[in-house]
Write a protein that holds these residues in place. Structure first.
Motif, PDB file in Angstrom:
ATOM      1  N   THR A  13       0.817  -1.216   0.000  1.00 39.40           N
ATOM      2  CA  THR A  13       0.000   0.000   0.000  1.00 39.40           C
ATOM      3  C   THR A  13       0.848   1.262   0.000  1.00 39.40           C
ATOM      4  N   GLN A  14       2.123   1.153   0.361  1.00 37.34           N
ATOM      5  CA  GLN A  14       3.003   2.316   0.358  1.00 37.34           C
ATOM      6  C   GLN A  14       3.807   2.469  -0.930  1.00 37.34           C
ATOM      7  N   THR A  15       3.609   1.551  -1.873  1.00 34.61           N
ATOM      8  CA  THR A  15       4.367   1.630  -3.126  1.00 34.61           C
ATOM      9  C   THR A  15       3.842   2.727  -4.045  1.00 34.61           C
ATOM     10  N   CYS A  16       2.518   2.866  -4.129  1.00 31.03           N
ATOM     11  CA  CYS A  16       1.936   3.865  -5.022  1.00 31.03           C
ATOM     12  C   CYS A  16       0.573   4.275  -4.502  1.00 31.03           C
ATOM     13  N   ARG A  17       0.094   5.381  -5.030  1.00 33.12           N
ATOM     14  CA  ARG A  17      -1.174   5.918  -4.560  1.00 33.12           C
ATOM     15  C   ARG A  17      -2.357   5.052  -5.003  1.00 33.12           C
ATOM     16  N   ASP A  18      -2.246   4.380  -6.147  1.00 34.70           N
ATOM     17  CA  ASP A  18      -3.352   3.552  -6.623  1.00 34.70           C
ATOM     18  C   ASP A  18      -3.634   2.401  -5.666  1.00 34.70           C
ATOM     19  N   MET A  19      -2.590   1.715  -5.193  1.00 33.81           N
ATOM     20  CA  MET A  19      -2.788   0.599  -4.271  1.00 33.81           C
ATOM     21  C   MET A  19      -3.241   1.091  -2.901  1.00 33.81           C
ATOM     22  N   TYR A  20      -2.755   2.257  -2.505  1.00 36.65           N
ATOM     23  CA  TYR A  20      -3.210   2.814  -1.229  1.00 36.65           C
ATOM     24  C   TYR A  20      -4.687   3.189  -1.287  1.00 36.65           C
ATOM     25  N   THR A  21      -5.114   3.760  -2.397  1.00 39.07           N
ATOM     26  CA  THR A  21      -6.528   4.111  -2.553  1.00 39.07           C
ATOM     27  C   THR A  21      -7.391   2.863  -2.565  1.00 39.07           C
ATOM     28  N   ALA A  22      -6.913   1.803  -3.215  1.00 39.09           N
ATOM     29  CA  ALA A  22      -7.671   0.554  -3.230  1.00 39.09           C
ATOM     30  C   ALA A  22      -7.778  -0.048  -1.830  1.00 39.09           C
ATOM     31  N   PHE A  23      -6.697   0.055  -1.068  1.00 41.83           N
ATOM     32  CA  PHE A  23      -6.738  -0.466   0.304  1.00 41.83           C
ATOM     33  C   PHE A  23      -7.720   0.331   1.163  1.00 41.83           C
ATOM     34  N   LYS A  24      -7.685   1.650   1.083  1.00 40.55           N
ATOM     35  CA  LYS A  24      -8.575   2.471   1.898  1.00 40.55           C
ATOM     36  C   LYS A  24     -10.031   2.240   1.527  1.00 40.55           C
ATOM     37  N   ALA A  25     -10.287   1.835   0.288  1.00 37.61           N
ATOM     38  CA  ALA A  25     -11.669   1.577  -0.118  1.00 37.61           C
ATOM     39  C   ALA A  25     -12.227   0.296   0.488  1.00 37.61           C
ATOM     40  N   ASN A  26     -11.347  -0.577   0.969  1.00 37.49           N
ATOM     41  CA  ASN A  26     -11.807  -1.843   1.568  1.00 37.49           C
ATOM     42  C   ASN A  26     -10.986  -2.146   2.825  1.00 37.49           C
ATOM     43  N   GLU A  27     -10.745  -1.131   3.630  1.00 43.99           N
ATOM     44  CA  GLU A  27      -9.905  -1.264   4.811  1.00 43.99           C
ATOM     45  C   GLU A  27     -10.539  -2.126   5.889  1.00 43.99           C
ATOM     46  N   ALA A  28     -11.840  -2.316   5.861  1.00 44.95           N
ATOM     47  CA  ALA A  28     -12.522  -3.063   6.920  1.00 44.95           C
ATOM     48  C   ALA A  28     -12.247  -4.560   6.855  1.00 44.95           C
ATOM     49  N   THR A  29     -12.023  -5.103   5.652  1.00 41.41           N
ATOM     50  CA  THR A  29     -11.896  -6.559   5.514  1.00 41.41           C
ATOM     51  C   THR A  29     -10.510  -7.026   5.090  1.00 41.41           C
ATOM     52  N   LEU A  30      -9.715  -6.161   4.449  1.00 42.11           N
ATOM     53  CA  LEU A  30      -8.417  -6.612   3.941  1.00 42.11           C
ATOM     54  C   LEU A  30      -7.451  -7.039   5.044  1.00 42.11           C
ATOM     55  N   PRO A  31      -7.301  -6.307   6.177  1.00 37.91           N
ATOM     56  CA  PRO A  31      -6.363  -6.789   7.220  1.00 37.91           C
ATOM     57  C   PRO A  31      -6.729  -8.173   7.743  1.00 37.91           C
ATOM     58  N   GLY A  32      -8.025  -8.427   7.952  1.00 40.02           N
ATOM     59  CA  GLY A  32      -8.422  -9.745   8.438  1.00 40.02           C
ATOM     60  C   GLY A  32      -8.177 -10.841   7.430  1.00 40.02           C
ATOM     61  N   ALA A  33      -8.365 -10.541   6.149  1.00 39.93           N
ATOM     62  CA  ALA A  33      -8.125 -11.549   5.116  1.00 39.93           C
ATOM     63  C   ALA A  33      -6.651 -11.918   5.027  1.00 39.93           C
ATOM     64  N   VAL A  34      -5.770 -10.908   5.064  1.00 43.49           N
ATOM     65  CA  VAL A  34      -4.329 -11.184   5.013  1.00 43.49           C
ATOM     66  C   VAL A  34      -3.877 -11.882   6.296  1.00 43.49           C
ATOM     67  N   LEU A  35      -4.445 -11.504   7.432  1.00 43.60           N
ATOM     68  CA  LEU A  35      -4.099 -12.172   8.687  1.00 43.60           C
ATOM     69  C   LEU A  35      -4.465 -13.645   8.639  1.00 43.60           C
ATOM     70  N   THR A  36      -5.609 -13.968   8.047  1.00 39.30           N
ATOM     71  CA  THR A  36      -6.003 -15.374   7.914  1.00 39.30           C
ATOM     72  C   THR A  36      -5.022 -16.131   7.031  1.00 39.30           C
ATOM     73  N   ASN A  37      -4.541 -15.484   5.953  1.00 32.96           N
ATOM     74  CA  ASN A  37      -3.526 -16.130   5.115  1.00 32.96           C
ATOM     75  C   ASN A  37      -2.244 -16.379   5.897  1.00 32.96           C
ATOM     76  N   CYS A  38      -1.882 -15.450   6.755  1.00 32.37           N
ATOM     77  CA  CYS A  38      -0.629 -15.554   7.515  1.00 32.37           C
ATOM     78  C   CYS A  38      -0.716 -16.636   8.580  1.00 32.37           C
TER      79      CYS A  38
END
Length: 511
Positions: A38-63
């Protein structure tokens, strides 16, 4: 750009649909990777902020793993009062143990947590998708930096154990086919359950009557094979801290003055009070202790050159040994064992999709006992018999062999010179010696200022009456007289006893 973030110049990334960017972010295997992307470019950061509620939990489940996330969340949510993760230092103003009011708070929290969070079952706990980035990062770091290294070391430790069954041994099996995802997650679940037990019961032991009732409630939440897995992890973690503890117990002068038992690194003393005391400090501290590679690093971890007070000598071994080892279902050997077993032994806390743990636990059952934590089964626990998939157990061929119940418990190997070592280090401590000592070598002994430095006698000669003369200190006390009166000799003796009995810390501060 501001904040070190640039706009992507890749036209494909700019034209990529938002849902596809979400899919890319959700497929990452670590929360720190998610932060980096998300810190590489503004496009990925904007995409993350648009779905910030579920993405951390999804990546945590993968980890962490879909079958491990429940235990990870429970461990993170468990926050009892007066939790400790390092050995308590002995001081004059801080009590070694908790006061009755503090003990009551720990007991009340454990009872409420078991009833409110554990007895409800996995379905009553919030999913990982509800977690914030900070919470997901905390769980991800604990898993990747603590749980995963211990799980990998567990696999290596099991592979190193001597193999007593015919056919392929476990080391060859793991080299040809490494541990599967299910096996790694099974080991991780057992590690998280150990951490949960130490959080709930680490600061108070079996001296309290309620301890037995609550530990029974905790262990009865798991099936028979899950209890066996907890016992396997207990023995493994104990063997991780034994080498550092043994190094200090054998060489440290202050521990010798306090007559701490001398153990050896190959000693099977998992039930030792000092080892149980270290296990209650948690997985992170156990991992740090296991990485100690010198006496200096070990002494810093286990007391920083001071005596380590033992606060809890029972812990998990007592909970497993006193209540669940071995469970005697029937006094008649001819009767079937299964109808007599309690129902909770067949109700798993977390569903295991592989039949390996159930089959291995069934393999250990005999007509006169139910092996949950039998000290005589220490050989099988060393290679983790209830941790492997059914396909691997079939490959090893152990299920076709009869269960080997060892006649004796794992023996403690006595140190040959233990008594002499304790006596010599106690003598050095009285003369002001501190630090490292080994037989025949006092070069690493550190002498406290203000003490009489010990100097070993090189040659012994016969002493006559003419050789007896007052020392310099005696002459200073007696004045110009060459002979001291009896009262002055008593004063000199009393002065020497006071120096020997004065605590070096008190002497340093002039107390």
């Amino acid at each position: 750009m501001a904040n070190g973030m640039s706009t992507s110049r890749d036209p494909h990334l700019q034209r990529m649909p938002l849902e596809l960017k979400w899919h890319i972010l959700a497929s990452l295997s670590d929360v720190r990777d998610l932060i980096a992307v998300t810190q590489t470019c503004r496009d990925m950061y904007t995409a993350f902020k648009a779905n910030e509620a579920t993405l951390p939990g999804a990546v945590l489940t993968n980890c962490v793993g879909r079958d491990v996330i429940l235990e990870a969340i429970l461990v993170d949510k468990c926050a009892p009062p007066f939790l400790i993760s390092a050995p308590i230092k002995t001081t004059k103003y801080r009590p070694m143990s908790l006061c009755p009011h503090q003990l009551h708070q720990c007991q009340r929290y454990a009872e409420q947590f078991i009833q409110g969070q554990l007895c409800g079952g996995p379905s009553d706990f919030p999913p990982a998708a509800w977690w914030t980035m900070d919470e997901a990062l905390r769980l991800s770091d604990f898993h990747t930096r603590v749980v995963e290294p211990l799980a990998c070391e567990f696999v290596r430790s099991c592979a190193r154990e001597p193999w007593s069954y015919p056919g392929m041994d476990l080391d060859d099996s793991l080299q040809s086919r490494p541990a599967t995802r299910l096996e790694r997650e099974r080991i991780a679940r057992a590690l998280y359950r150990f951490e949960l037990f130490r959080k709930l019961f680490g600061r108070w032991g079996d001296r309290q009557q309620i301890w037995h009732r609550l530990t029974d409630q905790f262990i009865e939440l798991f099936a028979g094979w899950e209890i066996v897995q907890l016992g396997i992890i207990h023995d493994f973690l104990a063997r991780q801290v034994i080498p550092a503890y043994a190094d200090i117990a054998e060489h440290d002068i202050e521990w010798g003055a306090y007559a701490i038992d001398v153990v050896t690194p190959w000693d099977g003393c998992v039930a030792h009070g000092g080892i149980q005391h270290l296990l209650r400090l948690g997985l992170k501290t156990i991992l740090d202790i296991s990485r100690c590679d010198s006496f200096k690093s070990s002494i810093q971890m286990l007391g920083d050159g001071t005596m380590m007070p033992i606060e809890n000598t029972s812990f998990l071994y007592q909970a497993l040994q006193s209540n669940f080892s071995p469970y005697m279902p029937s006094p008649f050997p001819s009767m079937p064992v299964y109808p007599k077993l309690p129902a909770f032994l067949f109700e798993s806390f977390q569903l295991d999709t592989d039949a390996g743990p159930i089959e291995s636990w069934t393999w250990s059952l005999t007509q006169d006992r139910c092996a949950l934590y039998d000290p005589r089964d220490w050989v099988e626990r060393r290679w983790g018999f209830a941790m492997w998939d059914f396909a691997r157990l079939q490959e090893l061929g152990v299920l076709d062999q009869p269960w080997k119940c060892n006649k004796d418990h794992e023996q403690r190997i006595p140190h040959q010179d233990a008594e002499q070592s304790l006596r010599e280090r106690c003598r050095l401590w009285q003369f002001g010696g501190r630090g490292y000592w080994t037989k025949g070598d006092e070069s690493r002994v550190v002498w406290i200022k203000g003490r009489y430095e010990h100097k070993p006698v090189v040659e012994t000669t016969t002493t006559t009456d003419s050789d007896i003369s007052p020392t310099t200190e005696e002459q200073s006390i007696s004045g110009s007289s060459s002979k001291m009166t009896l009262s002055k000799r008593w004063k000199l003796l009393w002065h020497r006893l006071r120096v020997l009995r004065t605590d070096p810390e008190d002497q340093e501060f002039g107390t």
